[in-house]
Design a protein around this motif. Structure first.
Motif, PDB file in Angstrom:
ATOM      1  N   GLY A  97       8.751   7.612 -10.048  1.00  0.00           N
ATOM      2  CA  GLY A  97       7.344   8.048  -9.594  1.00  0.00           C
ATOM      3  C   GLY A  97       8.249   9.552  -9.519  1.00  0.00           C
ATOM      4  O   GLY A  97       7.719  10.899 -10.462  1.00  0.00           O
ATOM      5  N   TYR A 110       1.563   5.511 -11.260  1.00  0.00           N
ATOM      6  CA  TYR A 110       1.333   4.335 -10.986  1.00  0.00           C
ATOM      7  C   TYR A 110       1.448   2.940 -11.750  1.00  0.00           C
ATOM      8  O   TYR A 110       1.586   1.960 -11.761  1.00  0.00           O
ATOM      9  CB  TYR A 110      -0.276   4.542  -9.876  1.00  0.00           C
ATOM     10  CG  TYR A 110      -0.486   2.820 -10.055  1.00  0.00           C
ATOM     11  CD1 TYR A 110       0.343   2.665  -8.967  1.00  0.00           C
ATOM     12  CD2 TYR A 110      -1.857   2.090 -10.084  1.00  0.00           C
ATOM     13  CE1 TYR A 110      -0.036   1.280  -8.317  1.00  0.00           C
ATOM     14  CE2 TYR A 110      -2.183   1.116  -9.137  1.00  0.00           C
ATOM     15  CZ  TYR A 110      -0.481   0.484  -8.387  1.00  0.00           C
ATOM     16  OH  TYR A 110      -1.100  -0.553  -7.321  1.00  0.00           O
ATOM     17  N   ALA A 133      -4.023   9.819  -5.748  1.00  0.00           N
ATOM     18  CA  ALA A 133      -3.070   8.288  -6.892  1.00  0.00           C
ATOM     19  C   ALA A 133      -3.956   8.718  -7.769  1.00  0.00           C
ATOM     20  O   ALA A 133      -3.209   8.160  -8.959  1.00  0.00           O
ATOM     21  CB  ALA A 133      -4.007   6.471  -5.561  1.00  0.00           C
ATOM     22  N   GLN A 181      -1.982  10.944 -10.210  1.00  0.00           N
ATOM     23  CA  GLN A 181      -1.283  10.334 -11.100  1.00  0.00           C
ATOM     24  C   GLN A 181      -1.053   9.133 -11.776  1.00  0.00           C
ATOM     25  O   GLN A 181       0.145   8.229 -11.227  1.00  0.00           O
ATOM     26  CB  GLN A 181      -0.416  10.970 -10.567  1.00  0.00           C
ATOM     27  CG  GLN A 181      -0.318  12.123  -9.520  1.00  0.00           C
ATOM     28  CD  GLN A 181       1.037  12.226  -8.298  1.00  0.00           C
ATOM     29  OE1 GLN A 181       2.006  12.787  -8.427  1.00  0.00           O
ATOM     30  NE2 GLN A 181       0.006  11.581  -7.533  1.00  0.00           N
ATOM     31  N   SER A 182      -2.168   8.785 -11.968  1.00  0.00           N
ATOM     32  CA  SER A 182      -2.568   6.935 -12.759  1.00  0.00           C
ATOM     33  C   SER A 182      -1.035   6.727 -13.443  1.00  0.00           C
ATOM     34  O   SER A 182      -1.055   5.331 -13.628  1.00  0.00           O
ATOM     35  CB  SER A 182      -4.152   6.750 -12.644  1.00  0.00           C
ATOM     36  OG  SER A 182      -4.131   7.501 -14.039  1.00  0.00           O
ATOM     37  N   HIS A 226       2.635   7.046  -1.024  1.00  0.00           N
ATOM     38  CA  HIS A 226       3.237   7.458  -2.032  1.00  0.00           C
ATOM     39  C   HIS A 226       2.979   8.552  -2.963  1.00  0.00           C
ATOM     40  O   HIS A 226       3.519   9.339  -2.871  1.00  0.00           O
ATOM     41  CB  HIS A 226       4.324   6.430  -2.528  1.00  0.00           C
ATOM     42  CG  HIS A 226       4.481   5.457  -2.304  1.00  0.00           C
ATOM     43  ND1 HIS A 226       5.029   6.132  -1.188  1.00  0.00           N
ATOM     44  CD2 HIS A 226       4.526   3.627  -2.363  1.00  0.00           C
ATOM     45  CE1 HIS A 226       5.933   4.025  -0.777  1.00  0.00           C
ATOM     46  NE2 HIS A 226       5.324   3.208  -1.402  1.00  0.00           N
ATOM     47  N   ALA A 227       1.809   8.482  -3.582  1.00  0.00           N
ATOM     48  CA  ALA A 227       1.502   9.836  -4.449  1.00  0.00           C
ATOM     49  C   ALA A 227       1.551  10.675  -3.727  1.00  0.00           C
ATOM     50  O   ALA A 227       1.432  11.673  -4.547  1.00  0.00           O
ATOM     51  CB  ALA A 227      -0.344   9.701  -4.788  1.00  0.00           C
ATOM     52  N   ASP A 238       9.207   3.110  -6.381  1.00  0.00           N
ATOM     53  CA  ASP A 238       8.074   4.961  -6.269  1.00  0.00           C
ATOM     54  C   ASP A 238       8.814   5.462  -6.795  1.00  0.00           C
ATOM     55  O   ASP A 238       8.585   7.093  -7.105  1.00  0.00           O
ATOM     56  CB  ASP A 238       7.968   5.085  -4.733  1.00  0.00           C
ATOM     57  CG  ASP A 238       8.750   5.115  -3.635  1.00  0.00           C
ATOM     58  OD1 ASP A 238       9.560   4.007  -3.700  1.00  0.00           O
ATOM     59  OD2 ASP A 238       8.816   5.538  -2.434  1.00  0.00           O
ATOM     60  N   TRP A 241      -0.211   2.722  -3.062  1.00  0.00           N
ATOM     61  CA  TRP A 241       0.723   3.728  -4.182  1.00  0.00           C
ATOM     62  C   TRP A 241      -0.039   5.592  -3.306  1.00  0.00           C
ATOM     63  O   TRP A 241       0.293   6.559  -3.798  1.00  0.00           O
ATOM     64  CB  TRP A 241      -0.409   3.838  -5.175  1.00  0.00           C
ATOM     65  CG  TRP A 241       0.034   4.309  -6.137  1.00  0.00           C
ATOM     66  CD1 TRP A 241      -0.917   5.400  -7.295  1.00  0.00           C
ATOM     67  CD2 TRP A 241       0.827   5.809  -6.567  1.00  0.00           C
ATOM     68  NE1 TRP A 241      -0.685   6.222  -8.059  1.00  0.00           N
ATOM     69  CE2 TRP A 241       0.562   6.668  -7.331  1.00  0.00           C
ATOM     70  CE3 TRP A 241       2.293   5.625  -6.483  1.00  0.00           C
ATOM     71  CZ2 TRP A 241       1.257   7.552  -8.652  1.00  0.00           C
ATOM     72  CZ3 TRP A 241       3.382   6.757  -6.920  1.00  0.00           C
ATOM     73  CH2 TRP A 241       2.726   7.438  -7.823  1.00  0.00           C
ATOM     74  N   PRO A 287      -1.997  -0.124  -5.019  1.00  0.00           N
ATOM     75  CA  PRO A 287      -3.680   0.193  -4.984  1.00  0.00           C
ATOM     76  C   PRO A 287      -3.417   1.709  -3.284  1.00  0.00           C
ATOM     77  O   PRO A 287      -3.031   2.935  -3.419  1.00  0.00           O
ATOM     78  CB  PRO A 287      -4.461   0.669  -4.888  1.00  0.00           C
ATOM     79  CG  PRO A 287      -4.434  -0.502  -6.343  1.00  0.00           C
ATOM     80  CD  PRO A 287      -3.313  -1.841  -4.986  1.00  0.00           C
ATOM     81  N   SER A 301       2.635  -0.517 -11.355  1.00  0.00           N
ATOM     82  CA  SER A 301       0.955  -1.843 -10.088  1.00  0.00           C
ATOM     83  C   SER A 301       1.730  -2.971 -10.209  1.00  0.00           C
ATOM     84  O   SER A 301       0.470  -3.090  -9.477  1.00  0.00           O
ATOM     85  CB  SER A 301      -0.266  -1.279 -11.117  1.00  0.00           C
ATOM     86  OG  SER A 301       0.388  -1.763 -12.497  1.00  0.00           O
TER      87      SER A 301
END
Ligand code: 13P
Ligand code: SF4
Length: 350
Positions: free
Chosen positions: A77, A31, A24, A27-28, A46-47, A73, A43, A40, A35
């Motif tokens: 993403g 996000y 997470a 890959q902020s 999913h991350a 996502d 995330w 969080p 957000s």
């Protein structure tokens, strides 16, 4: 096709997909685009999928085309291109990578395959259909032609390749009025969405528009009364409706347009409060980029669009299963109907 449990087990054996605060954090930047709508903790779940998909995408030389109704996502993403049906169709013609993963519904993947046939086009769930596409067959088009001899058939892209091939020209929600107005005919047949046709009929009164009896199960559920009640309660809210909504619903709205038309409108107008009378992910996807707008009011989920998940996207890139194929003769007929739309839309907007 493996079942979901077998897919999860196979993927788990190849990729580290456990919830990961480290993935997470790595890959902020991704996000940051969602957000406001994703916690969080979600995330961190999913991350690892996002990381694995983006890595595999490069290995497979693949691009992901995602519709505006995908969940955040997917939309933020892993998508390389996002857009409405028209934009995704145009983008599909330009793809040079070997593989297209279509994050959307089946007719969108089929359209990409028709427009760029040398590519492998994957749909992460073959059952991601559409109530409009299911409402009509080529026989339905033939029946309309018998009832209105000589009238051109304008078919919404939300249809199978066979139905497109039986039509004269396609349209999407962003160019339907333009296409109908540009045809050299007094009577125009619009299929299969009766509400889109009725909304176009109001915009193009010089034409006699006749329609088929299809509808979108997501947009037909909104009512004019609920919008009136909402406006009485929150009079300062800008109401924006997709043209697949019934005409009395569209009449209550301040603006109506395709999914990308809706995004452009709120981005330009920056209302304090906006009610998007459409699928729920629309507001979620644009919320972080438009922090000054409060998105309020009801929305409906599309059960077909929601069949596409990160896990299924990872599976399709891992296994390369779910390739869309279209019979060559059907594809050529459908391609002509879609290409006529793209050409006419370009010509009329120039
Ligand atoms: P758009 O072309 O407006 O994105 O619409 C596609 C769709 O399926 C809406 O329900
Ligand atoms: Fe089809 Fe409606 Fe879902 Fe769009 S929102 S894919 S038109 S069922």
């Amino acid at each position: 096709m493996l079942d979901q449990t077998a897919i999860a087990e196979t993927l788990g054996a190849h990729y580290d997909l456990a919830p990961s605060p480290e993935a997470a954090e790595r890959q902020s930047d991704i996000y940051a685009r969602m957000s406001r709508v994703l916690s969080p903790a979600d995330w961190a779940i999913h991350a690892p999928y996002v990381e694995a998909i983006n890595r595999l995408k490069a290995e497979r030389n693949a691009v992901i085309l995602a519709h505006n109704y995908m969940t955040p996502d997917i939309y933020h993403g892993i998508a390389d291109v996002v857009g409405d049906s028209l934009q995704l169709a145009i983008e599909a013609t330009k793809v040079e990578a070997d593989v297209i993963v279509q994050c959307g519904v089946h007719f969108m993947a089929e359209t990409s395959k028709i427009l760029n046939p040398s590519k492998t086009v994957l749909i992460p769930d073959m059952e991601a259909g559409c109530s409009l596409a299911e409402s009509i067959t080529p026989e339905g088009i033939a029946e309309m032609r018998r009832r209105y001899p000589g009238a051109p058939v304008v078919t919404y892209v939300n249809t199978s390749a066979e139905v497109k091939a039986a039509s004269d020209i396609c349209c999407t929600s962003s160019n339907a009025a333009q296409i109908v107005a540009g045809l050299d005919a007094e009577t125009v047949i619009m299929t299969p969405d009766k509400y889109l046709a009725q909304n176009v009929a109001r915009q193009v009164p010089q034409k006699n528009i006749v329609w088929y009896d299809g509808s979108c199960i997501v947009h037909e559920r909104f009512t004019a009364q609920e919008l009136k009640d909402f406006r009485d309660w929150q009079p300062d809210t800008r109401i924006i409706a997709h043209p697949e909504c019934p005409p009395d619903v569209v009449a209550e709205a301040d603006f109506s347009g395709s999914t990308s038309g809706i995004i452009d409108y709120v981005t330009r107008e920056q209302p304090e409060k906006a009610l998007l009378v459409t699928e729920c992910s629309m507001a979620s996807n644009i919320s972080d980029a438009l922090p000054g707008i409060e998105f309020v009011g009801p929305c409906n989920m599309c059960p077909y669009m929601k069949k596409i998940t990160l896990e299924k996207v990872l599976w399709s890139l891992h296994s390369m299963e779910g390739a869309v194929e279209v019979d060559a003769q059907v594809a050529e007929g459908a391609r002509q109907a879609v290409q006529r739309m793209i050409d006419m839309s370009r010509r009329l907007s120039a």
